[in-house]
Design a protein around this motif. Structure first.
Motif, PDB file in Angstrom:
ATOM      1  N   ILE A 292      36.287  40.381  36.665  1.00  0.00           N
ATOM      2  CA  ILE A 292      37.559  39.973  37.287  1.00  0.00           C
ATOM      3  C   ILE A 292      38.333  41.206  37.730  1.00  0.00           C
ATOM      4  CG2 ILE A 292      39.794  38.874  36.845  1.00  0.00           C
ATOM      5  CD1 ILE A 292      38.295  37.017  34.860  1.00  0.00           C
ATOM      6  N   ARG A 293      38.408  42.197  36.859  1.00  0.00           N
ATOM      7  CA  ARG A 293      39.129  43.426  37.209  1.00  0.00           C
ATOM      8  C   ARG A 293      38.502  44.108  38.412  1.00  0.00           C
ATOM      9  NH1 ARG A 293      39.107  45.742  31.119  1.00  0.00           N
ATOM     10  NH2 ARG A 293      40.672  44.364  30.193  1.00  0.00           N
ATOM     11  N   ASN A 294      37.168  44.168  38.419  1.00  0.00           N
ATOM     12  CA  ASN A 294      36.484  44.810  39.547  1.00  0.00           C
ATOM     13  C   ASN A 294      36.732  44.066  40.852  1.00  0.00           C
ATOM     14  OD1 ASN A 294      35.425  46.764  37.882  1.00  0.00           O
ATOM     15  ND2 ASN A 294      33.483  45.703  37.550  1.00  0.00           N
ATOM     16  N   SER A 295      36.747  42.734  40.799  1.00  0.00           N
ATOM     17  CA  SER A 295      37.008  41.941  42.004  1.00  0.00           C
ATOM     18  C   SER A 295      38.415  42.176  42.522  1.00  0.00           C
ATOM     19  CB  SER A 295      36.808  40.446  41.711  1.00  0.00           C
ATOM     20  OG  SER A 295      35.470  40.186  41.375  1.00  0.00           O
ATOM     21  N   CYS A 296      39.364  42.285  41.612  1.00  0.00           N
ATOM     22  CA  CYS A 296      40.769  42.460  42.006  1.00  0.00           C
ATOM     23  C   CYS A 296      41.033  43.795  42.694  1.00  0.00           C
ATOM     24  CB  CYS A 296      41.675  42.310  40.792  1.00  0.00           C
ATOM     25  SG  CYS A 296      41.844  40.589  40.242  1.00  0.00           S
ATOM     26  N   LYS A 297      40.131  44.757  42.509  1.00  0.00           N
ATOM     27  CA  LYS A 297      40.313  46.048  43.193  1.00  0.00           C
ATOM     28  C   LYS A 297      40.237  45.895  44.708  1.00  0.00           C
ATOM     29  CE  LYS A 297      37.007  48.284  41.107  1.00  0.00           C
ATOM     30  NZ  LYS A 297      36.096  49.369  40.657  1.00  0.00           N
ATOM     31  N   TYR A 298      39.542  44.850  45.157  1.00  0.00           N
ATOM     32  CA  TYR A 298      39.386  44.635  46.602  1.00  0.00           C
ATOM     33  C   TYR A 298      40.503  43.760  47.189  1.00  0.00           C
ATOM     34  CZ  TYR A 298      34.619  46.201  45.556  1.00  0.00           C
ATOM     35  OH  TYR A 298      33.518  46.916  45.131  1.00  0.00           O
ATOM     36  N   VAL A 299      41.352  43.221  46.329  1.00  0.00           N
ATOM     37  CA  VAL A 299      42.352  42.244  46.769  1.00  0.00           C
ATOM     38  C   VAL A 299      43.732  42.886  46.819  1.00  0.00           C
ATOM     39  CG1 VAL A 299      43.404  39.987  46.265  1.00  0.00           C
ATOM     40  CG2 VAL A 299      40.986  40.400  45.724  1.00  0.00           C
TER      41      VAL A 299
ATOM     42  N   CYS B 107      43.231  35.014  41.946  1.00  0.00           N
ATOM     43  CA  CYS B 107      42.827  34.901  40.542  1.00  0.00           C
ATOM     44  C   CYS B 107      42.885  33.448  40.049  1.00  0.00           C
ATOM     45  CB  CYS B 107      43.700  35.792  39.670  1.00  0.00           C
ATOM     46  SG  CYS B 107      43.333  37.561  39.844  1.00  0.00           S
ATOM     47  N   ALA B 108      43.826  32.673  40.588  1.00  0.00           N
ATOM     48  CA  ALA B 108      43.917  31.256  40.212  1.00  0.00           C
ATOM     49  C   ALA B 108      42.672  30.509  40.664  1.00  0.00           C
ATOM     50  CB  ALA B 108      45.167  30.643  40.816  1.00  0.00           C
ATOM     51  N   ASP B 109      42.207  30.803  41.880  1.00  0.00           N
ATOM     52  CA  ASP B 109      40.978  30.168  42.384  1.00  0.00           C
ATOM     53  C   ASP B 109      39.745  30.692  41.638  1.00  0.00           C
ATOM     54  OD1 ASP B 109      42.455  28.702  44.210  1.00  0.00           O
ATOM     55  OD2 ASP B 109      42.197  30.165  45.832  1.00  0.00           O
ATOM     56  N   LEU B 110      39.771  31.979  41.303  1.00  0.00           N
ATOM     57  CA  LEU B 110      38.644  32.584  40.585  1.00  0.00           C
ATOM     58  C   LEU B 110      38.490  31.980  39.185  1.00  0.00           C
ATOM     59  CD1 LEU B 110      36.408  34.716  40.675  1.00  0.00           C
ATOM     60  CD2 LEU B 110      38.080  36.409  39.864  1.00  0.00           C
TER      61      LEU B 110
ATOM     62  N   TYR C 237      37.936  38.962  51.703  1.00  0.00           N
ATOM     63  CA  TYR C 237      37.539  39.758  50.533  1.00  0.00           C
ATOM     64  C   TYR C 237      36.065  39.515  50.191  1.00  0.00           C
ATOM     65  CZ  TYR C 237      42.610  40.060  50.070  1.00  0.00           C
ATOM     66  OH  TYR C 237      43.945  40.270  50.323  1.00  0.00           O
ATOM     67  N   ARG C 238      35.226  39.822  51.142  1.00  0.00           N
ATOM     68  CA  ARG C 238      33.791  39.573  50.997  1.00  0.00           C
ATOM     69  C   ARG C 238      33.195  40.340  49.815  1.00  0.00           C
ATOM     70  NH1 ARG C 238      29.415  42.346  53.132  1.00  0.00           N
ATOM     71  NH2 ARG C 238      30.822  43.609  54.400  1.00  0.00           N
ATOM     72  N   HIS C 239      33.589  41.598  49.646  1.00  0.00           N
ATOM     73  CA  HIS C 239      33.015  42.422  48.562  1.00  0.00           C
ATOM     74  C   HIS C 239      33.398  41.883  47.183  1.00  0.00           C
ATOM     75  CE1 HIS C 239      31.389  45.461  51.208  1.00  0.00           C
ATOM     76  NE2 HIS C 239      32.559  45.562  51.834  1.00  0.00           N
ATOM     77  N   ALA C 240      34.597  41.342  47.066  1.00  0.00           N
ATOM     78  CA  ALA C 240      35.041  40.796  45.769  1.00  0.00           C
ATOM     79  C   ALA C 240      34.177  39.618  45.351  1.00  0.00           C
ATOM     80  CB  ALA C 240      36.503  40.371  45.859  1.00  0.00           C
TER      81      ALA C 240
ATOM     82  N   ALA D 163      30.274  40.610  44.614  1.00  0.00           N
ATOM     83  CA  ALA D 163      30.067  41.208  43.288  1.00  0.00           C
ATOM     84  C   ALA D 163      29.692  40.138  42.260  1.00  0.00           C
ATOM     85  CB  ALA D 163      31.331  41.952  42.849  1.00  0.00           C
ATOM     86  N   TRP D 164      30.245  38.929  42.420  1.00  0.00           N
ATOM     87  CA  TRP D 164      29.889  37.824  41.525  1.00  0.00           C
ATOM     88  C   TRP D 164      28.488  37.315  41.833  1.00  0.00           C
ATOM     89  CZ3 TRP D 164      32.656  35.556  37.487  1.00  0.00           C
ATOM     90  CH2 TRP D 164      33.930  36.117  37.252  1.00  0.00           C
ATOM     91  N   ARG D 165      28.176  37.167  43.113  1.00  0.00           N
ATOM     92  CA  ARG D 165      26.840  36.666  43.486  1.00  0.00           C
ATOM     93  C   ARG D 165      25.744  37.626  43.043  1.00  0.00           C
ATOM     94  NH1 ARG D 165      28.982  34.469  48.927  1.00  0.00           N
ATOM     95  NH2 ARG D 165      29.099  32.217  48.517  1.00  0.00           N
TER      96      ARG D 165
END
Length: 401
Positions: free
Chosen positions: A259-266, A275-278, A305-308, A311-313
């Protein structure tokens, strides 16, 4: 008539300086202690020196040996310690192997373990015990910890750990004249009684998957045959490193790290709705629902935010391992919070030591912090009896009760 306890003036005239006076009483103290030690030996042997009916016990005096000791008011002093031929005599006044009292050494180690600097300890020892000790002496006392660390680091481990949490903590350590970042690798294991223990600590300049493999190899050499679930951050190659040593281990990447890593792109203004949708992804009831939520997330935010989302996929299998387990096990494996709490505890104990002069000083501080923190791990994790039944059902004979 009241007795006059004052020293005669003629006696005092022999001293021309404070140093002469100090030297006289140092020698007086030395002779007094040595006489007391001789009296102890007399009691041990059962006869006094030069006694006519002595030496009928099969043991006798065997001269003396010099020993440097510390006193509260007179500083360092070399005493002649008597000994016997059978090496049975153990002085009670100044026990063998001691250069200062055990109580004082334990106090020094205790203060060090709670994050006090050597200069702070020097001052505290002076105030409480009235003893002047150098910072070098403090270091020598705390160096006893190194032997404990070696024994602790090489101790045999359990054959099976139900869960391990793995992470590293970075400290500033002096090397070749300058301070650099060094990583201390840490592993916590969950045993079959529901109790946690720190399995060891290893130091390297950077955190890498290849070094983690050497850590896991060390665990195996110390008796670990199986790890059921390993919880880690998403360091590249970490999963492969685990599989290379424990091929049957389930790897769960830390969801909170992801989650933290994804938020770096947002951008900031979008983080709250993103984050609510995540949360619909990682908080889903099962893996299928999580995949559906990830698709919805991609449709809404993917163009921005394609990179965010990628990273999950890219880490999907290891990020969603916890969906294969009941809710109670999910709670303890979906994040590395267990070891992050340990890291925070270590930071608390080492906050006064911003930089360390060498690797040994850093390892001493971390080890003492760990021993203090582990004292609080006296109870199994919550609902352990129920969780144990779940592990037994899922992993069957791998659990080895």
């Amino acid at each position: 008539m009241e007795q006059d306890n004052k020293l005669p003036k003629d006696f005092l005239k022999q001293f021309t300086s404070k140093e002469d006076f100090q030297s006289f009483f140092s020698e007086l103290y030395k002779q007094g202690v040595e006489q007391m030690l001789q009296a102890e030996l007399d009691s041990h042997l059962g006869y006094e020196k030069h006694a006519k009916d002595g030496n009928n016990t099969g043991n006798s005096r065997n001269g003396t040996y010099p020993k440097k000791v510390k006193t509260q008011s007179l500083g360092d002093m070399v005493l002649n310690i008597p000994r016997d031929r059978n090496s049975e005599f153990e002085p009670q006044l100044i026990p063998k192997g001691q250069r200062m009292s055990d109580k004082l050494e334990e106090s020094i180690i205790g203060m060090y373990s709670r994050g006090m600097t050597t200069s702070d300890i020097v001052e505290q020892v002076k105030q409480v015990y009235g003893v002047d000790v150098s910072e070098g002496t403090i270091s020598n006392v705390t160096n006893r910890i190194i032997e404990h660390i070696k024994e602790w680091q090489q101790r045999p481990l359990e054959a099976v750990y139900y869960t391990v949490w793995m992470d590293g903590i970075v400290l500033k350590v002096k090397q070749n004249g300058k301070y650099i970042n060094k990583c201390i690798y840490l592993v916590i294991g969950l045993k079959n009684d529901g109790l946690k223990e720190v399995l060891g600590m290893w130091m390297a300049e950077t955190e890498s998957a290849s070094f983690w493999m050497s850590v896991l190899t060390d665990l195996k050499a110390r008796g670990v045959e199986d790890i059921l679930i390993a919880c880690t951050d998403n360091l590249k190659g970490f999963t492969d490193a685990i599989k290379g040593v424990f091929p049957d281990t389930v790897t769960q990447l830390c969801v909170v790290h992801q989650i933290r890593n994804s938020c770096k792109y947002v951008v900031w203004k979008d983080r709250k709705p993103f984050c609510a949708d995540l949360k619909d992804v990682y908080g889903a009831v099962n893996r299928d629902a999580a995949e559906a939520a990830l698709e919805k997330l991609s449709e809404k935010w993917g163009h921005k935010y394609r990179h965010a989302i990628e990273a999950w996929r890219n880490n999907w299998d290891c990020l969603t391992s916890y969906f294969d387990f009941p809710l109670e096990i999910r709670k303890i494996i979906y994040t590395t919070n267990t070891i992050e709490n340990l890291n925070r505890g270590i930071r608390k104990y080492t906050k006064t030591k911003v930089q360390f002069p060498d690797d040994q000083a850093a390892l001493k501080a971390v080890y003492m912090a760990i021993t203090n923190i582990e004292k609080k791990w006296s109870m199994p994790i919550q609902n352990w009896g129920f969780i144990l039944q779940q592990f037994l059902t899922i992993f069957d004979n791998r659990c080895r009760l």
